[in-house]
Scaffold this motif. Structure first.
Motif, PDB file in Angstrom:
ATOM      1  N   ILE A 197       0.649  -1.085   0.038  1.00  0.00           N
ATOM      2  CA  ILE A 197       0.022  -0.141  -0.048  1.00  0.00           C
ATOM      3  C   ILE A 197       0.700   1.403   0.175  1.00  0.00           C
ATOM      4  O   ILE A 197       0.115   2.385  -0.063  1.00  0.00           O
ATOM      5  CB  ILE A 197      -1.101   0.056   1.210  1.00  0.00           C
ATOM      6  N   GLY A 198       2.257   1.125   0.117  1.00  0.00           N
ATOM      7  CA  GLY A 198       3.054   2.239  -0.261  1.00  0.00           C
ATOM      8  C   GLY A 198       3.274   3.156   0.922  1.00  0.00           C
ATOM      9  O   GLY A 198       3.301   4.390   0.702  1.00  0.00           O
ATOM     10  N   LEU A 199       3.064   2.766   2.307  1.00  0.00           N
ATOM     11  CA  LEU A 199       3.103   3.581   3.557  1.00  0.00           C
ATOM     12  C   LEU A 199       4.428   3.222   3.986  1.00  0.00           C
ATOM     13  O   LEU A 199       5.194   2.341   4.147  1.00  0.00           O
ATOM     14  CB  LEU A 199       2.034   3.214   4.393  1.00  0.00           C
ATOM     15  N   SER A 200       5.200   4.224   4.749  1.00  0.00           N
ATOM     16  CA  SER A 200       6.289   4.065   5.546  1.00  0.00           C
ATOM     17  C   SER A 200       6.014   3.220   6.908  1.00  0.00           C
ATOM     18  O   SER A 200       4.651   3.155   6.930  1.00  0.00           O
ATOM     19  CB  SER A 200       6.782   5.403   5.946  1.00  0.00           C
TER      20      SER A 200
ATOM     21  N   LYS B 243      -9.303   4.080   2.778  1.00  0.00           N
ATOM     22  CA  LYS B 243     -10.428   5.091   2.761  1.00  0.00           C
ATOM     23  C   LYS B 243     -11.216   5.211   4.119  1.00  0.00           C
ATOM     24  O   LYS B 243     -11.347   6.223   4.635  1.00  0.00           O
ATOM     25  CB  LYS B 243     -11.472   4.835   1.704  1.00  0.00           C
ATOM     26  N   THR B 244     -11.534   4.037   4.526  1.00  0.00           N
ATOM     27  CA  THR B 244     -12.256   4.086   5.855  1.00  0.00           C
ATOM     28  C   THR B 244     -11.554   4.464   6.955  1.00  0.00           C
ATOM     29  O   THR B 244     -12.000   5.362   7.951  1.00  0.00           O
ATOM     30  CB  THR B 244     -12.691   2.700   6.244  1.00  0.00           C
ATOM     31  N   LEU B 245     -10.542   4.083   7.068  1.00  0.00           N
ATOM     32  CA  LEU B 245      -9.390   4.537   8.175  1.00  0.00           C
ATOM     33  C   LEU B 245      -8.982   5.779   8.396  1.00  0.00           C
ATOM     34  O   LEU B 245      -8.741   6.336   9.226  1.00  0.00           O
ATOM     35  CB  LEU B 245      -7.998   3.422   8.148  1.00  0.00           C
ATOM     36  N   HIS B 246      -8.807   6.551   7.089  1.00  0.00           N
ATOM     37  CA  HIS B 246      -8.530   7.989   6.896  1.00  0.00           C
ATOM     38  C   HIS B 246      -9.721   8.553   7.175  1.00  0.00           C
ATOM     39  O   HIS B 246      -9.388   9.925   7.402  1.00  0.00           O
ATOM     40  CB  HIS B 246      -7.680   7.934   5.659  1.00  0.00           C
ATOM     41  N   ALA B 247     -10.822   8.134   7.045  1.00  0.00           N
ATOM     42  CA  ALA B 247     -11.995   9.157   7.365  1.00  0.00           C
ATOM     43  C   ALA B 247     -12.264   9.853   8.781  1.00  0.00           C
ATOM     44  O   ALA B 247     -11.797   9.063   9.759  1.00  0.00           O
ATOM     45  CB  ALA B 247     -13.431   8.307   6.843  1.00  0.00           C
TER      46      ALA B 247
ATOM     47  N   VAL C  50      -6.871  -5.082   5.101  1.00  0.00           N
ATOM     48  CA  VAL C  50      -5.906  -4.225   4.155  1.00  0.00           C
ATOM     49  C   VAL C  50      -5.303  -5.011   3.143  1.00  0.00           C
ATOM     50  O   VAL C  50      -5.222  -4.520   1.978  1.00  0.00           O
ATOM     51  CB  VAL C  50      -4.910  -3.752   5.379  1.00  0.00           C
ATOM     52  N   THR C  51      -5.284  -6.358   3.383  1.00  0.00           N
ATOM     53  CA  THR C  51      -4.599  -7.202   2.351  1.00  0.00           C
ATOM     54  C   THR C  51      -5.619  -7.406   1.292  1.00  0.00           C
ATOM     55  O   THR C  51      -5.222  -7.359   0.184  1.00  0.00           O
ATOM     56  CB  THR C  51      -3.969  -8.476   2.829  1.00  0.00           C
ATOM     57  N   THR C  52      -6.815  -7.832   1.761  1.00  0.00           N
ATOM     58  CA  THR C  52      -8.009  -8.109   0.676  1.00  0.00           C
ATOM     59  C   THR C  52      -8.392  -6.795  -0.141  1.00  0.00           C
ATOM     60  O   THR C  52      -8.735  -6.999  -1.242  1.00  0.00           O
ATOM     61  CB  THR C  52      -9.103  -8.565   1.632  1.00  0.00           C
ATOM     62  N   ALA C  53      -8.714  -5.792   0.600  1.00  0.00           N
ATOM     63  CA  ALA C  53      -9.348  -4.649   0.146  1.00  0.00           C
ATOM     64  C   ALA C  53      -8.726  -3.345   0.548  1.00  0.00           C
ATOM     65  O   ALA C  53      -9.203  -2.480   1.327  1.00  0.00           O
ATOM     66  CB  ALA C  53     -10.842  -4.489   0.388  1.00  0.00           C
ATOM     67  N   PRO C  54      -7.483  -3.141   0.236  1.00  0.00           N
ATOM     68  CA  PRO C  54      -6.576  -1.889   0.482  1.00  0.00           C
ATOM     69  C   PRO C  54      -7.351  -0.547   0.598  1.00  0.00           C
ATOM     70  O   PRO C  54      -7.259   0.331   1.330  1.00  0.00           O
ATOM     71  CB  PRO C  54      -5.279  -2.128   0.045  1.00  0.00           C
ATOM     72  N   ASP C  55      -7.937  -0.595  -0.771  1.00  0.00           N
ATOM     73  CA  ASP C  55      -8.416   0.887  -0.977  1.00  0.00           C
ATOM     74  C   ASP C  55      -9.731   0.991  -0.033  1.00  0.00           C
ATOM     75  O   ASP C  55      -9.713   2.333   0.498  1.00  0.00           O
ATOM     76  CB  ASP C  55      -9.108   0.913  -2.486  1.00  0.00           C
ATOM     77  N   VAL C  56     -10.500   0.175   0.275  1.00  0.00           N
ATOM     78  CA  VAL C  56     -11.661   0.283   1.113  1.00  0.00           C
ATOM     79  C   VAL C  56     -10.993   0.543   2.509  1.00  0.00           C
ATOM     80  O   VAL C  56     -11.599   1.503   3.414  1.00  0.00           O
ATOM     81  CB  VAL C  56     -12.559  -0.905   1.141  1.00  0.00           C
ATOM     82  N   ALA C  57     -10.136  -0.157   3.000  1.00  0.00           N
ATOM     83  CA  ALA C  57      -9.426  -0.159   4.185  1.00  0.00           C
ATOM     84  C   ALA C  57      -9.041   1.253   4.415  1.00  0.00           C
ATOM     85  O   ALA C  57      -8.950   1.955   5.584  1.00  0.00           O
ATOM     86  CB  ALA C  57      -8.680  -1.012   4.552  1.00  0.00           C
TER      87      ALA C  57
END
Length: 96
Positions: A44-47, A92-96, A83-90
């Motif tokens: 997912i490209g995070l530090s 988006k949800t966690l940053h909301a 996060v592994t299965t649906a990183p975009d959804v995870a």
């Protein structure tokens, strides 16, 4: 307390004790296979600090997971699976 409920509770405790001693098999066991934490983070490209913040854990905890000194359990393991299965959804949800 209702006598039947009490007897059920006592029986459950006896079964738990037998299971912990290996005298009885558990009727069910829930197991969540935890993915490679470092691979998930890199996917997912995070530090490390960003991912630790996202997971609500310390950087040291994340480093222990990545270096296989510790294994995420419970909610952390479940969240990693999401996060592994649906990183975009995870994300988006966690940053909301």
């Amino acid at each position: 307390m209702d006598q039947t409920l009490f007897e059920d509770l006592v029986q459950s405790l006896k079964e738990a004790k037998a299971i912990s001693r290996g005298e009885m098999a558990a009727s069910r066991r829930i197991r969540i296979d935890t993915p490679d934490v470092k691979a998930v983070r890199e996917q997912i490209g995070l530090s490390q600090s960003e991912f630790a913040q996202l997971m609500h854990v310390s950087i040291k905890t994340l480093q222990n997971w990545e270096q296989h000194r510790r294994t995420p359990t419970g909610p952390a393991a479940a969240l990693l699976k999401i996060v592994t299965t649906a990183p975009d959804v995870a994300l988006k949800t966690l940053h909301a």
